[in-house]
Design a protein around this motif. Structure first.
Motif, PDB file in Angstrom:
ATOM      1  N   SER A  60      -5.777 -25.418  -5.494  1.00 48.15           N
ATOM      2  CA  SER A  60      -6.309 -26.728  -5.101  1.00 48.15           C
ATOM      3  C   SER A  60      -6.788 -26.765  -3.645  1.00 48.15           C
ATOM      4  CB  SER A  60      -5.264 -27.817  -5.322  1.00 48.15           C
ATOM      5  OG  SER A  60      -5.001 -27.957  -6.696  1.00 48.15           O
ATOM      6  N   GLU A  61      -6.175 -25.988  -2.793  1.00 41.89           N
ATOM      7  CA  GLU A  61      -6.548 -26.000  -1.370  1.00 41.89           C
ATOM      8  C   GLU A  61      -7.922 -25.381  -1.114  1.00 41.89           C
ATOM      9  OE1 GLU A  61      -3.562 -24.755  -2.479  1.00 41.89           O
ATOM     10  OE2 GLU A  61      -2.337 -26.486  -1.902  1.00 41.89           O
ATOM     11  N   THR A  62      -8.365 -24.490  -1.988  1.00 43.79           N
ATOM     12  CA  THR A  62      -9.619 -23.783  -1.719  1.00 43.79           C
ATOM     13  C   THR A  62     -10.662 -23.872  -2.828  1.00 43.79           C
ATOM     14  OG1 THR A  62      -8.642 -21.729  -2.541  1.00 43.79           O
ATOM     15  CG2 THR A  62      -8.538 -22.127  -0.158  1.00 43.79           C
ATOM     16  N   ASP A  63     -10.249 -24.091  -4.078  1.00 42.67           N
ATOM     17  CA  ASP A  63     -11.205 -24.131  -5.181  1.00 42.67           C
ATOM     18  C   ASP A  63     -11.972 -25.451  -5.191  1.00 42.67           C
ATOM     19  OD1 ASP A  63     -10.818 -21.621  -6.305  1.00 42.67           O
ATOM     20  OD2 ASP A  63      -9.124 -22.301  -7.520  1.00 42.67           O
ATOM     21  N   VAL A  64     -13.277 -25.334  -5.359  1.00 46.97           N
ATOM     22  CA  VAL A  64     -14.136 -26.515  -5.495  1.00 46.97           C
ATOM     23  C   VAL A  64     -15.012 -26.332  -6.725  1.00 46.97           C
ATOM     24  CG1 VAL A  64     -14.180 -27.088  -3.026  1.00 46.97           C
ATOM     25  CG2 VAL A  64     -15.926 -25.584  -3.976  1.00 46.97           C
ATOM     26  N   CYS A  65     -15.408 -27.450  -7.304  1.00 45.03           N
ATOM     27  CA  CYS A  65     -16.239 -27.428  -8.500  1.00 45.03           C
ATOM     28  C   CYS A  65     -17.617 -26.859  -8.164  1.00 45.03           C
ATOM     29  CB  CYS A  65     -16.361 -28.848  -9.057  1.00 45.03           C
ATOM     30  SG  CYS A  65     -17.399 -28.961 -10.526  1.00 45.03           S
ATOM     31  N   LYS A  66     -18.069 -25.945  -8.985  1.00 49.78           N
ATOM     32  CA  LYS A  66     -19.379 -25.301  -8.808  1.00 49.78           C
ATOM     33  C   LYS A  66     -20.528 -26.312  -8.884  1.00 49.78           C
ATOM     34  CE  LYS A  66     -22.281 -21.781  -8.808  1.00 49.78           C
ATOM     35  NZ  LYS A  66     -22.427 -20.858  -7.700  1.00 49.78           N
ATOM     36  N   ILE A  67     -20.362 -27.396  -9.636  1.00 46.69           N
ATOM     37  CA  ILE A  67     -21.441 -28.364  -9.827  1.00 46.69           C
ATOM     38  C   ILE A  67     -21.389 -29.510  -8.826  1.00 46.69           C
ATOM     39  CG2 ILE A  67     -22.418 -30.061 -11.449  1.00 46.69           C
ATOM     40  CD1 ILE A  67     -23.025 -27.108 -12.164  1.00 46.69           C
ATOM     41  N   CYS A  68     -20.237 -30.179  -8.699  1.00 50.59           N
ATOM     42  CA  CYS A  68     -20.176 -31.396  -7.873  1.00 50.59           C
ATOM     43  C   CYS A  68     -19.547 -31.166  -6.508  1.00 50.59           C
ATOM     44  CB  CYS A  68     -19.445 -32.517  -8.618  1.00 50.59           C
ATOM     45  SG  CYS A  68     -17.689 -32.202  -8.861  1.00 50.59           S
ATOM     46  N   ASN A  69     -19.040 -29.969  -6.262  1.00 43.77           N
ATOM     47  CA  ASN A  69     -18.426 -29.595  -4.985  1.00 43.77           C
ATOM     48  C   ASN A  69     -17.170 -30.382  -4.638  1.00 43.77           C
ATOM     49  OD1 ASN A  69     -20.293 -27.524  -4.287  1.00 43.77           O
ATOM     50  ND2 ASN A  69     -21.767 -29.119  -3.803  1.00 43.77           N
ATOM     51  N   MET A  70     -16.547 -31.014  -5.632  1.00 37.95           N
ATOM     52  CA  MET A  70     -15.281 -31.699  -5.382  1.00 37.95           C
ATOM     53  C   MET A  70     -14.134 -30.703  -5.447  1.00 37.95           C
ATOM     54  SD  MET A  70     -15.670 -35.334  -7.416  1.00 37.95           S
ATOM     55  CE  MET A  70     -13.941 -35.668  -7.188  1.00 37.95           C
ATOM     56  N   SER A  71     -13.106 -30.935  -4.639  1.00 44.03           N
ATOM     57  CA  SER A  71     -11.899 -30.115  -4.709  1.00 44.03           C
ATOM     58  C   SER A  71     -11.257 -30.286  -6.073  1.00 44.03           C
ATOM     59  CB  SER A  71     -10.906 -30.550  -3.629  1.00 44.03           C
ATOM     60  OG  SER A  71     -11.445 -30.319  -2.356  1.00 44.03           O
ATOM     61  N   ILE A  72     -10.589 -29.259  -6.527  1.00 44.26           N
ATOM     62  CA  ILE A  72      -9.904 -29.322  -7.816  1.00 44.26           C
ATOM     63  C   ILE A  72      -8.503 -29.883  -7.562  1.00 44.26           C
ATOM     64  CG2 ILE A  72      -9.282 -28.073  -9.912  1.00 44.26           C
ATOM     65  CD1 ILE A  72     -12.299 -27.979  -9.231  1.00 44.26           C
ATOM     66  N   VAL A  73      -8.430 -31.191  -7.502  1.00 50.13           N
ATOM     67  CA  VAL A  73      -7.177 -31.872  -7.216  1.00 50.13           C
ATOM     68  C   VAL A  73      -6.396 -32.143  -8.492  1.00 50.13           C
ATOM     69  CG1 VAL A  73      -6.163 -33.938  -6.176  1.00 50.13           C
ATOM     70  CG2 VAL A  73      -8.211 -32.923  -5.177  1.00 50.13           C
ATOM     71  N   HIS A  74      -7.093 -32.450  -9.562  1.00 57.59           N
ATOM     72  CA  HIS A  74      -6.461 -32.774 -10.838  1.00 57.59           C
ATOM     73  C   HIS A  74      -6.582 -31.574 -11.779  1.00 57.59           C
ATOM     74  CE1 HIS A  74      -6.154 -36.896  -9.481  1.00 57.59           C
ATOM     75  NE2 HIS A  74      -7.411 -36.800  -9.093  1.00 57.59           N
TER      76      HIS A  74
ATOM     77  N   ASP B 180     -14.088 -30.801 -14.190  1.00 62.48           N
ATOM     78  CA  ASP B 180     -14.202 -31.638 -15.382  1.00 62.48           C
ATOM     79  C   ASP B 180     -15.051 -30.884 -16.401  1.00 62.48           C
ATOM     80  OD1 ASP B 180     -15.102 -33.877 -17.152  1.00 62.48           O
ATOM     81  OD2 ASP B 180     -14.247 -35.144 -15.596  1.00 62.48           O
ATOM     82  N   ILE B 181     -14.805 -31.107 -17.685  1.00 60.74           N
ATOM     83  CA  ILE B 181     -15.570 -30.431 -18.735  1.00 60.74           C
ATOM     84  C   ILE B 181     -17.060 -30.741 -18.631  1.00 60.74           C
ATOM     85  CG2 ILE B 181     -15.127 -32.240 -20.450  1.00 60.74           C
ATOM     86  CD1 ILE B 181     -15.565 -28.474 -21.171  1.00 60.74           C
ATOM     87  N   GLY B 182     -17.418 -31.921 -18.171  1.00 65.69           N
ATOM     88  CA  GLY B 182     -18.835 -32.271 -18.027  1.00 65.69           C
ATOM     89  C   GLY B 182     -19.546 -31.370 -17.035  1.00 65.69           C
ATOM     90  N   CYS B 183     -18.872 -31.032 -15.940  1.00 64.56           N
ATOM     91  CA  CYS B 183     -19.467 -30.124 -14.952  1.00 64.56           C
ATOM     92  C   CYS B 183     -19.601 -28.717 -15.524  1.00 64.56           C
ATOM     93  CB  CYS B 183     -18.627 -30.115 -13.683  1.00 64.56           C
ATOM     94  SG  CYS B 183     -18.670 -31.666 -12.747  1.00 64.56           S
ATOM     95  N   LEU B 184     -18.583 -28.267 -16.260  1.00 62.61           N
ATOM     96  CA  LEU B 184     -18.653 -26.953 -16.896  1.00 62.61           C
ATOM     97  C   LEU B 184     -19.831 -26.888 -17.860  1.00 62.61           C
ATOM     98  CD1 LEU B 184     -15.742 -24.820 -18.163  1.00 62.61           C
ATOM     99  CD2 LEU B 184     -17.658 -25.232 -19.673  1.00 62.61           C
ATOM    100  N   MET B 185     -20.011 -27.935 -18.653  1.00 64.11           N
ATOM    101  CA  MET B 185     -21.122 -27.956 -19.607  1.00 64.11           C
ATOM    102  C   MET B 185     -22.473 -28.013 -18.889  1.00 64.11           C
ATOM    103  SD  MET B 185     -19.941 -27.419 -22.549  1.00 64.11           S
ATOM    104  CE  MET B 185     -21.476 -27.686 -23.446  1.00 64.11           C
ATOM    105  N   GLU B 186     -22.544 -28.710 -17.777  1.00 58.30           N
ATOM    106  CA  GLU B 186     -23.798 -28.736 -17.006  1.00 58.30           C
ATOM    107  C   GLU B 186     -24.152 -27.333 -16.533  1.00 58.30           C
ATOM    108  OE1 GLU B 186     -25.625 -30.714 -12.941  1.00 58.30           O
ATOM    109  OE2 GLU B 186     -24.078 -31.825 -14.040  1.00 58.30           O
TER     110      GLU B 186
END
Length: 150
Positions: free
Chosen positions: A30-44, A63-69
């Motif tokens: 959680s401290e370093t991973d960010v979503c490839k699509i929306c650049n949000m931290s992976i908090v949840h 989120d699954i929506g970002c993965l599918m995008e």
């Protein structure tokens, strides 16, 4: 004797190189991973997804929506495996085999309202306590109207 050892070693190297590669999900940091699509931290982490690329890299999603995008934009050719967290068990499951449930009132990090389960029975049990939803398959996700739902 040396010649035979070299032949045996060469055969082993060739056989190892020809074997099918296996992919495993990696832990989310959680401290370093960010979503490839929306650049949000992976908090949840309970909603996180990831793709293990054939080249050994991983792409992480909140989120699954970002993965599918990501899959829609890049295709599946370089995907070795894809994982999403099971909403009931908080365990990694195969994106392509999972059963999904959509309900606009389900909370997810990007407000897509889609959660994943390893079985249809688990999805139905979830709906009995969290509110009815629409059952979806991976194929259905390609035609799903992603975005913030009202």
């Amino acid at each position: 004797m040396k010649k035979w050892m070299m032949i045996v070693m060469l055969c082993c190297v060739v056989l190892i190189g020809c074997s099918e590669k296996t992919y495993e999900p990696r832990e989310i940091v959680s401290e370093t991973d960010v979503c490839k699509i929306c650049n949000m931290s992976i908090v949840h982490n309970a909603y996180a997804g990831q793709i293990a690329l054939k080249n050994g890299d991983y792409e992480i999603f909140d989120d699954i929506g970002c993965l599918m995008e990501y899959i829609e934009a890049n295709g599946e050719d370089e995907v070795g495996a894809a994982y999403i967290k099971d909403a009931a068990k908080d365990e990694w499951i195969d994106v392509f085999e999972a059963v999904y449930v959509y309900n606009k009132d389900y909370w997810t990090p990007m407000n897509y309202g889609v959660v994943a389960f390893d079985t249809k029975e688990a999805a139905q049990e979830w709906m009995s306590t969290e509110g009815d939803g629409q059952l979806l398959t991976y194929t259905d996700l390609h035609d799903f109207k992603w975005g913030i739902h009202e």
